[in-house]
Scaffold this motif. Structure first.
Motif, PDB file in Angstrom:
ATOM      1  N   LEU A 175       0.826  -1.209   0.000  1.00  0.00           N
ATOM      2  CA  LEU A 175       0.000   0.000   0.000  1.00  0.00           C
ATOM      3  C   LEU A 175       0.861   1.260   0.000  1.00  0.00           C
ATOM      4  N   PHE A 176       1.978   1.219   0.727  1.00  0.00           N
ATOM      5  CA  PHE A 176       2.861   2.385   0.711  1.00  0.00           C
ATOM      6  C   PHE A 176       3.470   2.579  -0.681  1.00  0.00           C
ATOM      7  N   ASN A 177       3.884   1.462  -1.308  1.00  0.00           N
ATOM      8  CA  ASN A 177       4.454   1.564  -2.648  1.00  0.00           C
ATOM      9  C   ASN A 177       3.441   2.099  -3.654  1.00  0.00           C
ATOM     10  N   ILE A 178       2.191   1.678  -3.509  1.00  0.00           N
ATOM     11  CA  ILE A 178       1.142   2.186  -4.400  1.00  0.00           C
ATOM     12  C   ILE A 178       0.995   3.694  -4.228  1.00  0.00           C
ATOM     13  N   LEU A 185       3.732   9.546 -10.214  1.00  0.00           N
ATOM     14  CA  LEU A 185       3.000   9.696 -11.473  1.00  0.00           C
ATOM     15  C   LEU A 185       2.074  10.906 -11.464  1.00  0.00           C
ATOM     16  N   GLY A 186       2.071  11.643 -10.342  1.00  0.00           N
ATOM     17  CA  GLY A 186       1.285  12.871 -10.262  1.00  0.00           C
ATOM     18  C   GLY A 186      -0.160  12.700  -9.858  1.00  0.00           C
ATOM     19  N   ASP A 187      -0.551  11.475  -9.466  1.00  0.00           N
ATOM     20  CA  ASP A 187      -1.934  11.233  -9.037  1.00  0.00           C
ATOM     21  C   ASP A 187      -1.982  11.327  -7.514  1.00  0.00           C
ATOM     22  N   LEU A 188      -2.054  12.520  -7.002  1.00  0.00           N
ATOM     23  CA  LEU A 188      -1.960  12.734  -5.558  1.00  0.00           C
ATOM     24  C   LEU A 188      -3.203  12.250  -4.817  1.00  0.00           C
ATOM     25  N   ASP A 189      -4.365  12.343  -5.453  1.00  0.00           N
ATOM     26  CA  ASP A 189      -5.591  11.856  -4.812  1.00  0.00           C
ATOM     27  C   ASP A 189      -5.503  10.354  -4.552  1.00  0.00           C
ATOM     28  N   TYR A 195      -2.420   5.831   1.118  1.00  0.00           N
ATOM     29  CA  TYR A 195      -1.813   6.094   2.425  1.00  0.00           C
ATOM     30  C   TYR A 195      -2.855   6.009   3.540  1.00  0.00           C
ATOM     31  N   GLU A 196      -4.028   6.551   3.289  1.00  0.00           N
ATOM     32  CA  GLU A 196      -5.097   6.529   4.302  1.00  0.00           C
ATOM     33  C   GLU A 196      -5.597   5.105   4.539  1.00  0.00           C
ATOM     34  N   LYS A 197      -5.678   4.314   3.469  1.00  0.00           N
ATOM     35  CA  LYS A 197      -6.092   2.911   3.624  1.00  0.00           C
ATOM     36  C   LYS A 197      -5.085   2.168   4.479  1.00  0.00           C
ATOM     37  N   LEU A 198      -3.790   2.419   4.241  1.00  0.00           N
ATOM     38  CA  LEU A 198      -2.743   1.798   5.041  1.00  0.00           C
ATOM     39  C   LEU A 198      -2.864   2.216   6.502  1.00  0.00           C
ATOM     40  N   ASN A 199      -3.088   3.486   6.747  1.00  0.00           N
ATOM     41  CA  ASN A 199      -3.216   3.994   8.108  1.00  0.00           C
ATOM     42  C   ASN A 199      -4.427   3.404   8.823  1.00  0.00           C
ATOM     43  N   ASP A 200      -5.524   3.237   8.093  1.00  0.00           N
ATOM     44  CA  ASP A 200      -6.726   2.642   8.678  1.00  0.00           C
ATOM     45  C   ASP A 200      -6.517   1.154   8.980  1.00  0.00           C
ATOM     46  N   LYS A 209       3.406   4.794   9.560  1.00  0.00           N
ATOM     47  CA  LYS A 209       4.029   6.027  10.053  1.00  0.00           C
ATOM     48  C   LYS A 209       4.573   6.854   8.890  1.00  0.00           C
ATOM     49  N   LEU A 210       5.186   6.166   7.928  1.00  0.00           N
ATOM     50  CA  LEU A 210       5.678   6.869   6.740  1.00  0.00           C
ATOM     51  C   LEU A 210       4.520   7.451   5.939  1.00  0.00           C
ATOM     52  N   ALA A 211       3.433   6.683   5.870  1.00  0.00           N
ATOM     53  CA  ALA A 211       2.251   7.158   5.139  1.00  0.00           C
ATOM     54  C   ALA A 211       1.682   8.421   5.785  1.00  0.00           C
ATOM     55  N   LYS A 212       1.648   8.435   7.110  1.00  0.00           N
ATOM     56  CA  LYS A 212       1.142   9.614   7.827  1.00  0.00           C
ATOM     57  C   LYS A 212       1.998  10.841   7.531  1.00  0.00           C
ATOM     58  N   SER A 213       3.301  10.615   7.431  1.00  0.00           N
ATOM     59  CA  SER A 213       4.185  11.746   7.141  1.00  0.00           C
ATOM     60  C   SER A 213       3.925  12.291   5.742  1.00  0.00           C
ATOM     61  N   ARG A 214       3.580  11.419   4.813  1.00  0.00           N
ATOM     62  CA  ARG A 214       3.285  11.878   3.460  1.00  0.00           C
ATOM     63  C   ARG A 214       1.957  12.643   3.425  1.00  0.00           C
ATOM     64  N   ILE A 215       0.974  12.148   4.174  1.00  0.00           N
ATOM     65  CA  ILE A 215      -0.314  12.845   4.241  1.00  0.00           C
ATOM     66  C   ILE A 215      -0.123  14.225   4.860  1.00  0.00           C
ATOM     67  N   LEU A 216       0.710  14.301   5.899  1.00  0.00           N
ATOM     68  CA  LEU A 216       0.997  15.585   6.550  1.00  0.00           C
ATOM     69  C   LEU A 216       1.684  16.542   5.571  1.00  0.00           C
ATOM     70  N   THR A 217       2.569  15.997   4.759  1.00  0.00           N
ATOM     71  CA  THR A 217       3.264  16.818   3.759  1.00  0.00           C
ATOM     72  C   THR A 217       2.267  17.404   2.768  1.00  0.00           C
ATOM     73  N   PHE A 218       1.284  16.596   2.363  1.00  0.00           N
ATOM     74  CA  PHE A 218       0.254  17.092   1.462  1.00  0.00           C
ATOM     75  C   PHE A 218      -0.498  18.280   2.081  1.00  0.00           C
ATOM     76  N   LYS A 219      -0.823  18.112   3.377  1.00  0.00           N
ATOM     77  CA  LYS A 219      -1.606  19.163   4.048  1.00  0.00           C
ATOM     78  C   LYS A 219      -0.788  20.451   4.201  1.00  0.00           C
ATOM     79  N   VAL A 220       0.477  20.277   4.591  1.00  0.00           N
ATOM     80  CA  VAL A 220       1.333  21.450   4.806  1.00  0.00           C
ATOM     81  C   VAL A 220       1.546  22.198   3.497  1.00  0.00           C
ATOM     82  N   SER A 221       1.764  21.452   2.436  1.00  0.00           N
ATOM     83  CA  SER A 221       2.017  22.090   1.137  1.00  0.00           C
ATOM     84  C   SER A 221       0.737  22.470   0.416  1.00  0.00           C
ATOM     85  N   SER A 222      -0.416  22.125   1.033  1.00  0.00           N
ATOM     86  CA  SER A 222      -1.733  22.420   0.451  1.00  0.00           C
ATOM     87  C   SER A 222      -1.902  21.824  -0.948  1.00  0.00           C
TER      88      SER A 222
END
Length: 224
Positions: A175-178, A185-189, A195-200, A209-222
């Motif tokens: 799931l993290f690799n996906i 590939l630019g498909d951020l959604d 990442y959210e599926k992995l976290n759930d 934990k790595l997935a959460k950091s990526r989600i946080l990066t998305f939020k910070v960078s808007s």
């Protein structure tokens, strides 16, 4: 003097009918028995051939790895080439024989960085036995091979195939690799969804934990 009654009785008529049908009934019975025996013999022969082929594969694998630590790189390469040559006709077979031979061959090609041949054989093995325990591993390895080839689209495809096995031991990594490849590939959604599926699924795992950091990066960078 009483006249002799020559008219057939009911019992005589039934016996005549049975006599006429006894031969075709017997022939039909024999045909059925022969067909059943033929099926049984066919199954036994097939099982014996399969067992013999699997034994050959195990022997090739054993000879390849025997005392390998004491061999030079040239000797190992020579053994590998010989093993691949012996395995080649077995990889062309169907069922477990083809799958087993393909997996071992794929691993040998991977060792030589021939990722294209390794990928093709990993995929073949998984496709031959999609319900087998090794199928998700083969798809995962095909994804790794694809990444080594710089083919992110197919890497994503094979990771998704591995991810279809919900009980796969490496599902977190998958799931993290996906998510990671969707990012590339630019498909951020889609990346965020993975990442959210992995976290759930496993919120305390290292991959989560790595997935959460990526989600946080998305939020910070808007970005999302």
């Amino acid at each position: 003097m009483a006249l002799k009654n020559d008219s057939p009785t009911l019992a005589t008529s039934i016996n005549d009918v049975l006599d006429k049908k006894r031969k075709p009934l017997l022939i039909g019975f024999i045909v059925v028995i022969v067909a059943v025996l033929g099926t049984i013999i066919g199954i036994v022969v097939k099982e014996n051939v399969t067992a013999k082929n699997l034994e050959s594969i195990d022997m090739i694998n054993y000879e390849m790895r025997l005392d390998a630590s004491s061999l030079s790189s040239d000797e190992i390469a020579s053994r590998r080439s010989a093993a691949l040559e012996k395995l080649a006709p077995l990889t062309a077979k169907s069922g477990i024989v083809g799958a087993r031979a393909s997996i071992i061959s794929a691993e040998l090609y991977f060792q030589t960085a021939d990722f294209e041949k390794a990928r093709d054989l990993f995929v073949k093995a998984a496709d031959l036995r999609k319900k087998a325990y090794f199928a998700p591993d083969c798809y995962f390895n095909a994804g790794v091979c694809s990444e080594n080839l710089g083919d992110n689209e197919n890497a994503l495809l094979y990771y998704k195939k591995a991810g279809d096995y919900s009980d796969y031991l490496l599902i977190d990594h998958v799931l993290f690799n996906i998510g990671r490849l969707n990012e590339a590939l630019g498909d951020l959604d889609s990346a965020k969804a993975s990442y959210e599926k992995l976290n759930d699924l496993h919120p305390t795992s290292n991959w989560a934990k790595l997935a959460k950091s990526r989600i946080l990066t998305f939020k910070v960078s808007s970005q999302i």
